[in-house]
Structures are given as structure tokens and as C-alpha cells.
Write a protein that holds these residues in place. Structure first.
Motif, PDB file in Angstrom:
ATOM      1  N   THR A  94       0.949   5.708  -7.499  1.00  0.00           N
ATOM      2  CA  THR A  94       1.662   4.670  -6.732  1.00  0.00           C
ATOM      3  C   THR A  94       0.903   4.528  -5.408  1.00  0.00           C
ATOM      4  OG1 THR A  94       3.777   5.290  -7.662  1.00  0.00           O
ATOM      5  CG2 THR A  94       3.630   4.114  -5.590  1.00  0.00           C
ATOM      6  N   ALA A  95       0.722   3.295  -4.883  1.00  0.00           N
ATOM      7  CA  ALA A  95       0.135   2.851  -3.823  1.00  0.00           C
ATOM      8  C   ALA A  95       1.149   2.104  -2.948  1.00  0.00           C
ATOM      9  CB  ALA A  95      -0.991   1.894  -3.857  1.00  0.00           C
ATOM     10  N   VAL A  96       1.375   2.222  -1.587  1.00  0.00           N
ATOM     11  CA  VAL A  96       2.186   1.765  -0.877  1.00  0.00           C
ATOM     12  C   VAL A  96       1.679   1.134   0.480  1.00  0.00           C
ATOM     13  CG1 VAL A  96       4.409   1.965   0.112  1.00  0.00           C
ATOM     14  CG2 VAL A  96       3.956   3.045  -1.937  1.00  0.00           C
ATOM     15  N   LEU A  97       2.241   0.055   0.834  1.00  0.00           N
ATOM     16  CA  LEU A  97       2.063  -0.356   2.221  1.00  0.00           C
ATOM     17  C   LEU A  97       3.415  -0.777   2.946  1.00  0.00           C
ATOM     18  CD1 LEU A  97       0.385  -1.294   4.758  1.00  0.00           C
ATOM     19  CD2 LEU A  97       0.296  -3.698   3.622  1.00  0.00           C
ATOM     20  N   LYS A  98       3.997  -0.287   3.804  1.00  0.00           N
ATOM     21  CA  LYS A  98       5.175  -0.573   4.620  1.00  0.00           C
ATOM     22  C   LYS A  98       4.884  -1.144   6.071  1.00  0.00           C
ATOM     23  CE  LYS A  98       8.187   2.635   2.338  1.00  0.00           C
ATOM     24  NZ  LYS A  98       9.158   3.732   2.450  1.00  0.00           N
ATOM     25  N   THR A  99       5.436  -2.112   6.449  1.00  0.00           N
ATOM     26  CA  THR A  99       4.598  -2.634   7.647  1.00  0.00           C
ATOM     27  C   THR A  99       5.931  -3.636   8.201  1.00  0.00           C
ATOM     28  OG1 THR A  99       3.064  -3.802   8.637  1.00  0.00           O
ATOM     29  CG2 THR A  99       3.374  -4.640   6.863  1.00  0.00           C
ATOM     30  N   ASN A 100       5.776  -4.273   9.369  1.00  0.00           N
ATOM     31  CA  ASN A 100       6.692  -5.417   9.937  1.00  0.00           C
ATOM     32  C   ASN A 100       5.615  -6.527  10.529  1.00  0.00           C
ATOM     33  OD1 ASN A 100       9.382  -3.968   9.676  1.00  0.00           O
ATOM     34  ND2 ASN A 100       8.582  -2.781  11.027  1.00  0.00           N
ATOM     35  N   THR A 101       6.211  -7.630  10.426  1.00  0.00           N
ATOM     36  CA  THR A 101       5.456  -8.797  11.099  1.00  0.00           C
ATOM     37  C   THR A 101       6.484  -9.826  11.576  1.00  0.00           C
ATOM     38  OG1 THR A 101       3.772 -10.521  10.558  1.00  0.00           O
ATOM     39  CG2 THR A 101       5.408  -9.898   8.694  1.00  0.00           C
ATOM     40  N   PRO A 102       6.061 -10.360  12.527  1.00  0.00           N
ATOM     41  CA  PRO A 102       6.984 -11.409  13.264  1.00  0.00           C
ATOM     42  C   PRO A 102       6.696 -12.702  12.612  1.00  0.00           C
ATOM     43  CG  PRO A 102       4.926 -11.209  14.702  1.00  0.00           C
ATOM     44  CD  PRO A 102       4.911 -10.019  13.719  1.00  0.00           C
ATOM     45  N   PHE A 103       5.849 -12.831  11.676  1.00  0.00           N
ATOM     46  CA  PHE A 103       5.420 -14.134  11.089  1.00  0.00           C
ATOM     47  C   PHE A 103       6.108 -14.443  10.100  1.00  0.00           C
ATOM     48  CE2 PHE A 103       1.530 -12.450  12.900  1.00  0.00           C
ATOM     49  CZ  PHE A 103       1.226 -13.506  13.854  1.00  0.00           C
ATOM     50  N   LYS A 104       6.720 -15.640   9.603  1.00  0.00           N
ATOM     51  CA  LYS A 104       7.330 -16.114   8.474  1.00  0.00           C
ATOM     52  C   LYS A 104       6.070 -15.991   7.305  1.00  0.00           C
ATOM     53  CE  LYS A 104      10.445 -19.164   6.296  1.00  0.00           C
ATOM     54  NZ  LYS A 104      11.415 -20.231   6.141  1.00  0.00           N
ATOM     55  N   VAL A 105       6.693 -15.353   6.246  1.00  0.00           N
ATOM     56  CA  VAL A 105       5.525 -15.202   5.219  1.00  0.00           C
ATOM     57  C   VAL A 105       5.806 -16.126   4.090  1.00  0.00           C
ATOM     58  CG1 VAL A 105       4.506 -13.608   3.494  1.00  0.00           C
ATOM     59  CG2 VAL A 105       5.424 -12.592   5.813  1.00  0.00           C
ATOM     60  N   ILE A 106       4.886 -17.121   3.660  1.00  0.00           N
ATOM     61  CA  ILE A 106       4.987 -17.725   2.609  1.00  0.00           C
ATOM     62  C   ILE A 106       4.114 -17.166   1.284  1.00  0.00           C
ATOM     63  CG2 ILE A 106       4.182 -20.150   1.826  1.00  0.00           C
ATOM     64  CD1 ILE A 106       6.028 -20.185   4.018  1.00  0.00           C
ATOM     65  N   GLU A 107       3.008 -16.553   1.486  1.00  0.00           N
ATOM     66  CA  GLU A 107       2.173 -15.760   0.425  1.00  0.00           C
ATOM     67  C   GLU A 107       1.857 -14.414   0.772  1.00  0.00           C
ATOM     68  OE1 GLU A 107       0.075 -19.236  -2.113  1.00  0.00           O
ATOM     69  OE2 GLU A 107      -1.034 -18.685  -0.388  1.00  0.00           O
ATOM     70  N   ILE A 108       1.689 -13.421  -0.272  1.00  0.00           N
ATOM     71  CA  ILE A 108       1.438 -12.272   0.109  1.00  0.00           C
ATOM     72  C   ILE A 108       0.117 -12.085  -1.339  1.00  0.00           C
ATOM     73  CG2 ILE A 108       1.534  -9.644  -0.211  1.00  0.00           C
ATOM     74  CD1 ILE A 108       4.725 -10.248   0.474  1.00  0.00           C
ATOM     75  N   PHE A 109      -1.005 -11.542  -0.714  1.00  0.00           N
ATOM     76  CA  PHE A 109      -2.074 -11.467  -1.942  1.00  0.00           C
ATOM     77  C   PHE A 109      -2.785 -10.183  -1.255  1.00  0.00           C
ATOM     78  CE2 PHE A 109      -3.991 -14.191   1.372  1.00  0.00           C
ATOM     79  CZ  PHE A 109      -5.601 -13.781   1.513  1.00  0.00           C
ATOM     80  N   ILE A 110      -3.470  -9.572  -2.604  1.00  0.00           N
ATOM     81  CA  ILE A 110      -4.197  -8.357  -2.337  1.00  0.00           C
ATOM     82  C   ILE A 110      -5.619  -8.322  -2.612  1.00  0.00           C
ATOM     83  CG2 ILE A 110      -4.347  -5.888  -3.187  1.00  0.00           C
ATOM     84  CD1 ILE A 110      -1.273  -6.356  -3.842  1.00  0.00           C
ATOM     85  N   THR A 111      -6.545  -8.081  -1.686  1.00  0.00           N
ATOM     86  CA  THR A 111      -7.950  -7.953  -2.292  1.00  0.00           C
ATOM     87  C   THR A 111      -8.482  -6.523  -2.127  1.00  0.00           C
ATOM     88  OG1 THR A 111      -8.512  -8.225   0.190  1.00  0.00           O
ATOM     89  CG2 THR A 111      -8.253 -10.269  -1.216  1.00  0.00           C
ATOM     90  N   ALA A 112      -9.598  -6.522  -2.820  1.00  0.00           N
ATOM     91  CA  ALA A 112     -10.563  -5.340  -3.008  1.00  0.00           C
ATOM     92  C   ALA A 112     -11.381  -5.609  -1.722  1.00  0.00           C
ATOM     93  CB  ALA A 112     -10.908  -5.008  -4.116  1.00  0.00           C
ATOM     94  N   GLU A 113     -11.560  -4.555  -0.730  1.00  0.00           N
ATOM     95  CA  GLU A 113     -12.427  -4.847   0.100  1.00  0.00           C
ATOM     96  C   GLU A 113     -13.483  -3.658   0.447  1.00  0.00           C
ATOM     97  OE1 GLU A 113     -12.835  -7.601   2.002  1.00  0.00           O
ATOM     98  OE2 GLU A 113     -10.806  -8.556   1.456  1.00  0.00           O
ATOM     99  N   ASP A 114     -14.580  -4.073   1.041  1.00  0.00           N
ATOM    100  CA  ASP A 114     -15.377  -3.015   1.669  1.00  0.00           C
ATOM    101  C   ASP A 114     -15.132  -2.118   2.958  1.00  0.00           C
ATOM    102  OD1 ASP A 114     -17.485  -3.047  -0.623  1.00  0.00           O
ATOM    103  OD2 ASP A 114     -18.367  -4.820   0.372  1.00  0.00           O
TER     104      ASP A 114
END
Length: 133
Positions: A94-114
Motif C-alpha cells: 500500500t502507498a498513501v498520500l494524506k494532505t490538505n488543500t484550500p483549492f476546490k478539486v476537479i480532478e486528481i491524477f498520478i504521474t511517475a516522475e524523476d
């Protein structure tokens, strides 16, 4: 007796309002075994609490070409793309990210990055989900 009913009713309402919405990402062509979900809820300060959880997500260094991490991004209602952070392995499954943001979110996406601190996505897109508006 009336007090007990009121307490139970209050507890049920609290449970229902604290759950938030859970969205399932579509199956990825890059990492098809991954089961990815996002849970989002708004707090009393109008911020959004987001938890992205990925089960059975292959390590980023096993991709072709190999990458160093998975970054989670949002698209805001103003069409801005923001980096929320990296998916961190809780354990081997299992991999997890928990966070807070003030922005209203329309989309969430995941990328593999260097690199994990990019200000814009440049890697391989793993999966994307549009949230209820």
C-alpha cells in the motif's frame, strides 16, 4: 429515554457527515494491478482533506523507463495544476498520500516522475479521475 434517542440520532448524523466521498480511479494501462482510490472531504474551515491510497502499485523504478516516485496532482476549479506530494509506501502493498488543500478539486491524477518536487507534471501519467462537481 428521549435523551438516549437524541444522542443516538446525533451519533448517526455525525458518522454520515464525517465520511466524505470515495472515488475509484480507472484501471491503469501502465500499472494494471494497482487499485487506487481517493477520499476527499471538506472541513469546517472550507479546506479539503484528501487521501489517495494505492494497493498493489508497482515500484516506480520497475516502470519502463524507470522513475523515482509517484506524484499526486490536482486540477483546481480555476484549471490550475498543483502538486500535492508523493505517494509514500506504507508497506509493500500500500502507498498513501494524506494532505490538505484550500483549492476546490476537479480532478486528481498520478504521474511517475524523476523528481518529487516538480511544479508541473512531466512524467508518465498513471491514472486520472474527475470528481463530482
Amino acid at each position: 429515554m428521549k435523551t438516549v434517542k437524541n444522542v443516538l440520532l446525533g451519533a448517526v448524523l455525525l458518522l454520515l457527515t464525517s465520511c466524505g466521498s470515495i472515488t475509484t480511479f480507472p484501471i491503469s494501462n501502465i500499472v494494471p494491478a494497482a487499485e487506487i482510490t481517493a477520499k476527499m472531504k471538506q472541513d469546517k474551515n472550507k479546506n479539503y482533506s484528501i487521501e489517495v491510497k494505492a494497493k498493489n502499485l508497482a515500484s516506480a523504478n520497475r516502470l519502463n523507463p524507470p522513475k523515482n516516485n509517484y506524484s499526486v496532482w490536482i486540477v483546481t476549479e480555476k484549471n490550475e495544476t498543483k502538486n500535492l506530494g508523493q505517494l509514500m509506501n506504507k508497506n509493500a502493498k500500500t502507498a498513501v498520500l494524506k494532505t490538505n488543500t484550500p483549492f476546490k478539486v476537479i480532478e486528481i491524477f498520478i504521474t511517475a516522475e524523476d523528481q518529487g518536487n516538480n511544479t508541473y507534471p512531466s512524467g508518465i501519467e498513471i491514472s486520472r479521475v474527475t470528481l463530482n462537481k
